[in-house]
Design a protein around this motif. Structure first.
Motif, mmCIF file in Angstrom:
data_model
loop_
_atom_site.group_PDB
_atom_site.id
_atom_site.type_symbol
_atom_site.label_atom_id
_atom_site.label_comp_id
_atom_site.label_asym_id
_atom_site.label_seq_id
_atom_site.Cartn_x
_atom_site.Cartn_y
_atom_site.Cartn_z
ATOM 1 N N ASP A 432 0.804 -1.229 0.000
ATOM 2 C CA ASP A 432 0.000 0.000 0.000
ATOM 3 C C ASP A 432 0.835 1.276 0.000
ATOM 4 O O ASP A 432 0.291 2.372 -0.004
ATOM 5 C CB ASP A 432 -0.923 0.020 1.226
ATOM 6 C CG ASP A 432 -2.232 -0.680 0.924
ATOM 7 O OD1 ASP A 432 -2.443 -1.026 -0.260
ATOM 8 O OD2 ASP A 432 -3.020 -0.879 1.852
ATOM 9 N N LYS A 435 0.032 3.650 -2.824
ATOM 10 C CA LYS A 435 -1.337 4.152 -2.695
ATOM 11 C C LYS A 435 -1.428 5.193 -1.574
ATOM 12 O O LYS A 435 -2.140 6.191 -1.686
ATOM 13 C CB LYS A 435 -2.268 2.968 -2.376
ATOM 14 C CG LYS A 435 -3.527 2.981 -3.215
ATOM 15 C CD LYS A 435 -4.216 1.643 -3.279
ATOM 16 C CE LYS A 435 -5.141 1.381 -2.126
ATOM 17 N NZ LYS A 435 -5.723 0.049 -2.077
ATOM 18 N N ASP A 476 -8.413 8.683 8.947
ATOM 19 C CA ASP A 476 -9.727 8.119 8.709
ATOM 20 C C ASP A 476 -10.119 8.208 7.224
ATOM 21 O O ASP A 476 -10.631 7.257 6.632
ATOM 22 C CB ASP A 476 -10.713 8.937 9.560
ATOM 23 C CG ASP A 476 -11.978 8.176 9.849
ATOM 24 O OD1 ASP A 476 -11.872 6.949 9.977
ATOM 25 O OD2 ASP A 476 -13.046 8.817 9.944
ATOM 26 N N LYS A 479 -8.429 5.729 4.957
ATOM 27 C CA LYS A 479 -9.030 4.407 5.025
ATOM 28 C C LYS A 479 -10.329 4.358 4.211
ATOM 29 O O LYS A 479 -10.530 3.469 3.389
ATOM 30 C CB LYS A 479 -9.312 4.085 6.489
ATOM 31 C CG LYS A 479 -9.725 2.658 6.736
ATOM 32 C CD LYS A 479 -9.619 2.350 8.210
ATOM 33 C CE LYS A 479 -10.924 1.765 8.709
ATOM 34 N NZ LYS A 479 -11.035 1.785 10.158
ATOM 35 N N ARG A 480 -11.186 5.341 4.412
ATOM 36 C CA ARG A 480 -12.491 5.313 3.767
ATOM 37 C C ARG A 480 -12.433 5.599 2.281
ATOM 38 O O ARG A 480 -13.042 4.918 1.478
ATOM 39 C CB ARG A 480 -13.385 6.394 4.359
ATOM 40 C CG ARG A 480 -13.954 6.057 5.655
ATOM 41 C CD ARG A 480 -14.505 7.343 6.256
ATOM 42 N NE ARG A 480 -14.733 7.148 7.657
ATOM 43 C CZ ARG A 480 -15.797 6.547 8.143
ATOM 44 N NH1 ARG A 480 -16.727 6.092 7.335
ATOM 45 N NH2 ARG A 480 -15.941 6.383 9.447
ATOM 46 N N GLU A 481 -11.732 6.672 1.941
ATOM 47 C CA GLU A 481 -11.803 7.129 0.553
ATOM 48 C C GLU A 481 -10.747 6.490 -0.331
ATOM 49 O O GLU A 481 -10.898 6.422 -1.534
ATOM 50 C CB GLU A 481 -11.652 8.658 0.501
ATOM 51 C CG GLU A 481 -12.827 9.370 1.121
ATOM 52 C CD GLU A 481 -12.559 10.858 1.286
ATOM 53 O OE1 GLU A 481 -11.873 11.441 0.432
ATOM 54 O OE2 GLU A 481 -13.034 11.425 2.298
ATOM 55 N N SER A 483 -8.995 3.482 0.755
ATOM 56 C CA SER A 483 -8.781 2.107 1.234
ATOM 57 C C SER A 483 -7.333 1.823 1.611
ATOM 58 O O SER A 483 -6.795 0.773 1.288
ATOM 59 C CB SER A 483 -9.204 1.079 0.190
ATOM 60 O OG SER A 483 -10.333 1.475 -0.487
ATOM 61 N N VAL A 484 -6.705 2.782 2.265
ATOM 62 C CA VAL A 484 -5.350 2.538 2.755
ATOM 63 C C VAL A 484 -5.398 2.461 4.282
ATOM 64 O O VAL A 484 -5.752 3.431 4.947
ATOM 65 C CB VAL A 484 -4.384 3.683 2.348
ATOM 66 C CG1 VAL A 484 -2.974 3.365 2.818
ATOM 67 C CG2 VAL A 484 -4.422 3.903 0.850
ATOM 68 N N GLU A 485 -5.038 1.293 4.798
ATOM 69 C CA GLU A 485 -4.996 1.148 6.257
ATOM 70 C C GLU A 485 -3.595 1.490 6.722
ATOM 71 O O GLU A 485 -2.611 1.063 6.121
ATOM 72 C CB GLU A 485 -5.326 -0.293 6.641
ATOM 73 C CG GLU A 485 -6.699 -0.716 6.157
ATOM 74 C CD GLU A 485 -7.634 -1.024 7.308
ATOM 75 O OE1 GLU A 485 -7.303 -0.661 8.451
ATOM 76 O OE2 GLU A 485 -8.678 -1.629 7.043
#
Ligand code: GDP
Length: 717
Positions: A432, A435, A476, A479-481, A483-485
């Motif tokens: 990731d 990304k 946050d 993660k949401r927009e 998809s990177v944790e």
């Protein structure tokens, strides 16, 4: 195609408030009454029309500022009277302290603002900050004391806090009829009429004379009516003289003068009501029409011609060359990245090209959108004074000017505060990495107070922002927009370094052993930058940026012109590295006054290195110090914990600045270093059985005491 709305009937306004004062509720009512929104969404339902980002709904706060267009015909005019219909562009401004920068950004493009206050608390810390920003931007304001239905509400108390803490130029325009459970309506002190709100959501405004009011209220109304008239006639000497001779001007004259005073920032009228209980909001909208400026009422916008660097202006007129300011980059769930912009002059058609003086490039505007509360309207052309959103601009960031290439102008940039807090982030999976980089860049493009960098030693990614919540939301959103944790480190203070004295230094980078060599040589003087000089007053050879000033006094070509930019770059790089603990050096003024060069061996790189070494060495002897962000803190606590609260703040190197009663509680104001405030919420809760709360915002950078500096330097080794 002609414009569909005369400029005089446009109001670009913002609604600004301390968090929880009722800005969202007021905006909801505005959208309801203006007919755009047909259903009222309460905040706790998470249905507010201006908050469309998911986590905003969850947190119940508005983070991004979106512009919403709606229409209003004043209540005193017939609804069918088209000539009285006004277009409002409402720029949403968030209330949370970490986002005051958003308020600042919006203020640049607003012509006027409605400032909402909590009728129990009156002026709160953030109201003061926002007020200050609005003062800086000379934005005319009307005040709305909200929540007068709440237990403990007091119009008079709130009004007095405005007078004491914000401005002596405030004046009562209304007084409430009843408070708390008995809050029924308001008295208009200009017309001397009572207003009540009936029907669905108080949609029907009922006007009555004052005869049915209790005697003491009538007396108050008389008293404040006289006060108001006096304030208004002060705006015009002739009217004032007449008034002193006993001639009271008619309502129209008074309204005109009031408008003049408000636009000149000489009067701030104060209104009353309760957004939640549907009282008073329509009359505030009438006041927006009557007293806040249209784009033609404000001074011409200033900027510089990017080619000649000469000052230039644009007037609010369709016939002037096109000039607009991009004030917000946002991601729209339906159309992707959009840029909100305010047109100051000229017109712009969808599909045409705009010039960006910062990038010196042209970009094509795809579609132009006008945002309404519930939908997007595509428009073919926008005109002077309007606010709209553009789709298709890839290379535009907040604060960029968009203009006509033939008649370029660069409007003054919006100045944002530097981030004060930072933390490390790494993606949960190696894959990731890329990304995450993309996501962070995109987010940084949207938000000028969010910065991304790489630690040169460890290669880790560092994100920096205005507060813990600010960075939490960024993580946050990744993660949401995207998809990177990620895994995040502990938040850390963004320290700075600066110099407190002057120094002279020579920097040489000379390598001449066989073949093509390197030769760079500079002589410099450095000193702390004088903050009190107006940029416009600086001589031509002085270039000033945030925290850095470059003075070129090279004579007789001792360093050829072609190497000067490389020297400047070298200075900046040297400052970025710091000299005490690796923090960026700020507020350094460097004068390049001499040096030498070699016909064959000199090159840009050699001068850059020489400059960077010179400034590093100079700063080391110019008494460098470490700076830390200081926060303005306000703790509201029940009386019995006062001792504990002040004690704890003092033990954090805090300076208590004052205390005052706040309803049943005490408000303690202090200035405390940010480094001491991490985790304060938890310790405050446990200290006060969870009954105290606090707010905090960035105030300034101060020099850290020696003992603290030593431990910061140690920890960085
Ligand atoms: P914002 O943070 O400034 O946007 O404030 P909100 O509009 O979200 O309001 C904060 C809280 O105060 C919400 O629970 C509202 O329902 C409540 N509120 C807003 N206006 C009023 C009002 O006029 N009277 C009362 N009693 N509560 C209100």
């Amino acid at each position: 195609m002609e414009r569909d709305y005369p400029l005089e009937k446009v109001r670009n306004i913002g609604i600004i408030a301390h968090i929880d004062a009722g800005k969202t509720t007021t905006t909801e009512r505005v959208l309801f009454y203006t007919g755009v929104s047909h259903k009222i969404g309460e905040v706790h339902d998470g249905e507010t029309t201006t908050d469309w980002m998911e986590q905003e709904r969850e947190r119940g706060i508005t983070i991004t500022s979106a512009a919403v267009t709606c229409f209003w015909t004043p209540t005193y005019a017939a609804i069918t009277d088209k000539s009285k219909k006004h277009r409002f562009n409402i720029i949403d401004t968030p209330g949370h302290i970490d986002f005051t920068v958003e308020v600042k950004r919006s203020l640049r493009v607003l012509d006027g603002a409605v400032v909402v206050f909590d009728g129990v608390a009156g002026v709160e810390p953030q109201s003061e900050t926002n007020w200050r920003y609005a003062d800086e931007a000379s934005v005319p304001r009307i005040c709305f004391i909200n929540k007068l239905d709440r237990t403990g509400a007091s119009f008079e108390h709130s009004y007095s806090t405005i007078l004491d803490r914000l401005t002596k130029k405030a004046v009562r325009m209304q007084i409430p009829i009843g408070l708390e459970d008995h809050h029924e309506g308001v008295v208009d002190l200009l017309k001397m009429k009572a207003y009540y709100f009936e029907g669905e959501m108080g949609n029907k405004v009922i006007e009555k004379d004052l005869s049915s009011l209790p005697e003491n209220m009538k007396a108050d109304a008389e008293k404040y009516h006289a006060e108001l008239i006096e304030k208004i006639v002060e705006q015009d000497d002739a009217v004032m003289n007449d008034y002193l001779e006993g001639k009271v001007p008619d309502i129209d004259t008074l309204k005109k003068l009031m408008r003049k005073g408000v636009i000149a920032n000489e009067i701030f009228p104060v209104f009353a009501g309760s957004a939640l209980k549907n009282k008073g909001v329509q009359l505030v909208l009438d006041a927006v029409v009557d007293y806040l400026p249209s784009p033609t009422d404000i001074p011409a916008i200033e900027g510089v011609n990017p080619d000649t660097e000469e000052k230039d202006v644009r007037h609010a007129s369709d016939s002037e060359p096109f000039a607009a300011l991009a004030f917000k980059v946002a991601t729209d769930p339906f159309v992707g990245q959009i840029i909100f912009f305010r047109v100051y002059s000229g017109t712009l058609a969808a599909g045409s090209y705009v010039y960006n003086p910062r990038t010196r490039n042209k970009e094509r505007i795809g579609r132009i959108l006008r945002m309404h509360a519930n939908d997007r309207e595509e428009v073919k052309k926008v005109y002077a004074g309007e606010i709209a959103a553009a789709v298709g601009l890839k290379d535009t960031i907040t604060s960029d000017t968009l203009c006509d290439e033939e008649k370029p102008i660069e409007l003054y940039r919006i100045i944002f505060p530097e981030p004060v807090i930072q933390l490390r982030v790494e993606p949960k999976t190696k894959a990731d990495q890329e990304k995450m980089g993309m996501a962070l860049n995109r987010l940084a493009q949207e938000d000028p107070t969010f910065k991304v960098s790489t630690d040169p030693e460890t290669n880790e990614t560092i994100i920096a922002g205005m507060g813990e919540l600010h960075l939490e939301i960024i993580v946050d959103r990744m993660k949401r927009e995207f998809s990177v944790e990620t895994n995040v480190g502990k938040p850390q203070v963004a320290y700075r370094e600066t110099i407190t004295s002057t120094a002279e230094m020579e920097g040489k980078y000379i390598k001449q052993s066989g073949g093509r060599g390197n030769y760079g040589h500079v002589r410099i003087r450095i000193k702390p930058m004088d903050q009190n000089v107006d940029i416009d007053d600086l001589p031509k050879n002085v270039k000033r940026e945030k925290g850095f000033e470059f003075i070129n006094t090279i004579k007789g070509g001792s360093i050829p012109q072609e190497y000067i930019p490389a020297c400047e770059k070298g200075f900046k790089e040297g400052l970025d590295r710091g000299v005490l603990a690796g923090f960026k050096l700020e507020n350094v003024s460097v004068e390049l006054y001499d040096g030498s060069f070699h016909e064959v061996d000199s090159n840009e790189m050699a001068f850059k290195i020489a400059a960077s070494m010179a400034i590093q060495d100079a700063c080391k002897i110019a008494k460098p110090v470490i700076l830390e962000p200081m926060m303005k803190v306000e703790v509201v606590t029940p009386d019995k914990f006062m001792g504990d609260v002040t004690g704890s703040l003092s033990s954090k190197r805090g300076i208590i600045e004052g205390m005052e009663a706040r309803g049943m509680n005490q408000a303690v104001k202090a200035v405390v270093p940010l480094s001491e405030m991490f985790g304060y919420m938890t310790s405050l809760r446990s200290m006060t059985e969870g009954r105290a709360g606090f707010t905090m915002e960035f105030l300034r950078y101060d020099i850290v005491p020696n003992s603290v500096a030593t431990s910061i330097i140690e920890s960085r080794k």
